[in-house]
Design a protein around this motif. Sequence first.
Motif, short mmCIF file in Angstrom:
data_model
loop_
_atom_site.label_atom_id
_atom_site.label_comp_id
_atom_site.label_asym_id
_atom_site.label_seq_id
_atom_site.Cartn_x
_atom_site.Cartn_y
_atom_site.Cartn_z
N ASP A 150 10.40 -4.44 -3.34
CA ASP A 150 9.65 -4.52 -4.58
C ASP A 150 8.42 -3.63 -4.59
N ILE A 151 8.39 -2.65 -3.69
CA ILE A 151 7.22 -1.76 -3.68
C ILE A 151 7.17 -0.91 -4.93
N LEU A 152 8.29 -0.86 -5.67
CA LEU A 152 8.31 -0.04 -6.87
C LEU A 152 7.92 -0.83 -8.11
N SER A 153 7.79 -2.13 -7.96
CA SER A 153 7.45 -2.92 -9.14
C SER A 153 5.94 -2.94 -9.36
N GLY A 154 5.54 -2.89 -10.61
CA GLY A 154 4.13 -2.94 -10.94
C GLY A 154 3.36 -1.70 -10.59
N CYS A 155 4.05 -0.61 -10.34
CA CYS A 155 3.36 0.63 -10.00
C CYS A 155 2.70 1.23 -11.23
N SER A 156 1.53 1.80 -11.03
CA SER A 156 0.89 2.52 -12.13
C SER A 156 1.49 3.92 -12.22
N SER A 157 1.13 4.64 -13.25
CA SER A 157 1.68 5.97 -13.45
C SER A 157 1.26 6.93 -12.35
N SER A 158 0.23 6.57 -11.58
CA SER A 158 -0.24 7.45 -10.51
C SER A 158 0.31 7.06 -9.15
N SER A 159 1.22 6.06 -9.12
CA SER A 159 1.75 5.59 -7.85
C SER A 159 3.18 6.10 -7.62
N LEU A 160 3.42 6.61 -6.44
CA LEU A 160 4.77 7.06 -6.06
C LEU A 160 5.40 7.97 -7.11
N TYR A 161 4.60 8.70 -7.84
CA TYR A 161 5.18 9.53 -8.90
C TYR A 161 5.93 10.73 -8.33
N SER A 162 5.76 11.02 -7.03
CA SER A 162 6.47 12.15 -6.42
C SER A 162 7.81 11.73 -5.81
N LEU A 163 8.08 10.41 -5.75
CA LEU A 163 9.30 9.94 -5.09
C LEU A 163 10.54 10.39 -5.86
N LYS A 164 11.41 11.11 -5.15
CA LYS A 164 12.64 11.62 -5.76
C LYS A 164 13.89 11.11 -5.04
N PHE A 165 13.73 10.70 -3.79
CA PHE A 165 14.89 10.32 -3.00
C PHE A 165 14.63 8.97 -2.33
N LEU A 166 15.47 7.97 -2.62
CA LEU A 166 15.37 6.64 -2.02
C LEU A 166 16.72 6.29 -1.42
N ASN A 167 16.74 6.06 -0.10
CA ASN A 167 17.99 5.76 0.60
C ASN A 167 17.80 4.46 1.38
N VAL A 168 18.58 3.44 1.04
CA VAL A 168 18.53 2.16 1.72
C VAL A 168 19.93 1.88 2.27
N GLU A 169 20.05 1.75 3.59
CA GLU A 169 21.37 1.52 4.19
C GLU A 169 21.27 0.53 5.35
N THR A 192 0.82 -1.22 0.00
CA THR A 192 0.00 0.00 0.00
C THR A 192 0.85 1.27 0.00
N LEU A 193 2.15 1.14 0.29
CA LEU A 193 3.01 2.33 0.25
C LEU A 193 2.99 2.98 -1.13
N THR A 194 2.71 2.18 -2.14
CA THR A 194 2.71 2.73 -3.50
C THR A 194 1.58 3.74 -3.69
N GLN A 195 0.64 3.76 -2.78
CA GLN A 195 -0.48 4.70 -2.90
C GLN A 195 -0.20 6.04 -2.24
N LEU A 196 1.00 6.19 -1.67
CA LEU A 196 1.38 7.48 -1.06
C LEU A 196 1.89 8.40 -2.18
N THR A 197 0.97 9.00 -2.86
CA THR A 197 1.31 9.76 -4.06
C THR A 197 2.06 11.06 -3.78
N SER A 198 2.08 11.49 -2.51
CA SER A 198 2.81 12.72 -2.17
C SER A 198 4.21 12.42 -1.64
N LEU A 199 4.54 11.13 -1.48
CA LEU A 199 5.82 10.76 -0.88
C LEU A 199 6.98 11.23 -1.75
N HIS A 200 7.87 12.03 -1.14
CA HIS A 200 9.02 12.59 -1.84
C HIS A 200 10.31 11.89 -1.46
#
Length: 341
Positions: free
Chosen positions: A311-330, A290-298
Motif C-alpha cells: 500500500d505504499i502507493l496509496s495516498g501518495c501526493s502528486s510529488s510522490s513516486l512520480y518517477s516510478l515506471k516499473f513495478l515487479n512483485v514476484e 517513507t518509500l513514497t518520498q523517493l521521488t527519483s525512484l524509477h
Amino acid sequence: MDLVEVATGSGKRFKWRLEILFVHNNYFTGELATLSAGLVWLRWVNFPHSALELWLPLKKLRILELENAEKLEELWSETADPPVQLRELIISDAQRFQRFPSSIGRLQHFKKISLGLARAIEGLPEEFCQLQSLEHLDLCGCHKLKLLPCRFGDLKNLRHLDLRGAGFMMLPASFRHLINLQYICLLVCSELTLHPDILENTAKLEAMLVCGCELQELPAQIINQQSLKTLNVGSRSSMELPNGIGHLSKLEALIIGSSSLKSLPPSIVNLSSLTRLEICSEKLECLPETLTQLTSLHSLHIRGCPLRELDILSGCSSSSLYSLKFLNVEESLVLRISISE
C-alpha cells in the motif's frame, strides 16, 4: 600496418612490420617467429599450447588475448624472459591454468589482467604485488583461489577488481590500502567474511557487489563512500542495513538479497538519487511508508517477501513516486495493491 608480399615457394616473407595478428584454430610452430619481431597485439582463439612458446615474438607485445585456452597451464617458464612491454593480458576458459610466474613482477607497464574460469589456480605469487601500474584485475570463476598475497594492498593504482566466485574466506589486511578502488565485485564468494575496516582508506568507490557472501554487516565505512552509485548486498546470514546508508547521496541502484532482512532503515528516504531498488527477503513483511518520498525512484522490484499488502502507493501526493515506471512483485504473498489516483 604495412605488410610485405608473401609468395609461396619464393624467398619473400613478412618483414618486421606486422603489428596486429588475430589467429583462429591455427597450430603454429616456429614459423610464427618469422612474421614479425615488432608484434604489439596478438589475439589467439583456441590457443593450443600449454604455455607461451619461446619462439613467439613477444619482445614488443602490448596486448595478449588467449581465448578458449583450455590447454594453457602457465604463461611462460620461470627461466624465460617475460614480455616486459605487455599492457593487457586477457585469458578465457583456461581451466588448467595453475600459476603466474614470479617474473610477472617485472612487467611494470601492466594495466589490465583478466583471467576467466581458471579453476585450477590456487594463489598468486608475492611478486604479483609489484605491478604498480595495474588498474584492472579480473579473476572471475577461480573458485580454488583461496588466498591473495599479504602485500596485495601494494597495488595502489588498482581501480577495478572482480573476484566473483573465488574461494576466499578472508581478504588480506593490506586490502584497506587500495585507495583508488572504484569497482569491487565479490559476488558468490560463499565462504567470504569481510573485515569491518576493509574500506577504511577507500574514498573513490562507485560500485560494490557483495551478494552471496557470509555477511552479518556491511563494512563500517560503506556509509562514507560519497561516490557510490551501485550497491548490491546480500548474505545467507542475518544482516541489516546500517541506518547511515541514507548518507549515500549519489546512490542510484540498491539491490538487497538477504533472506533474513526484516526491515529497511528509515534513512533510506534520504537516497535522493536512487532510481532502482530491488529487495529479496523471506522475512520482510512490510515496506516503510517513507518509500513514497523517493521521488527519483524509477524501478521497484520485490521478490520473495511475505508482504500481505503493498500500500505504499496509496495516498501518495502528486510529488510522490512520480518517477516510478516499473513495478515487479514476484514470489510474494501480496493480496492487495493499493494505487492512488
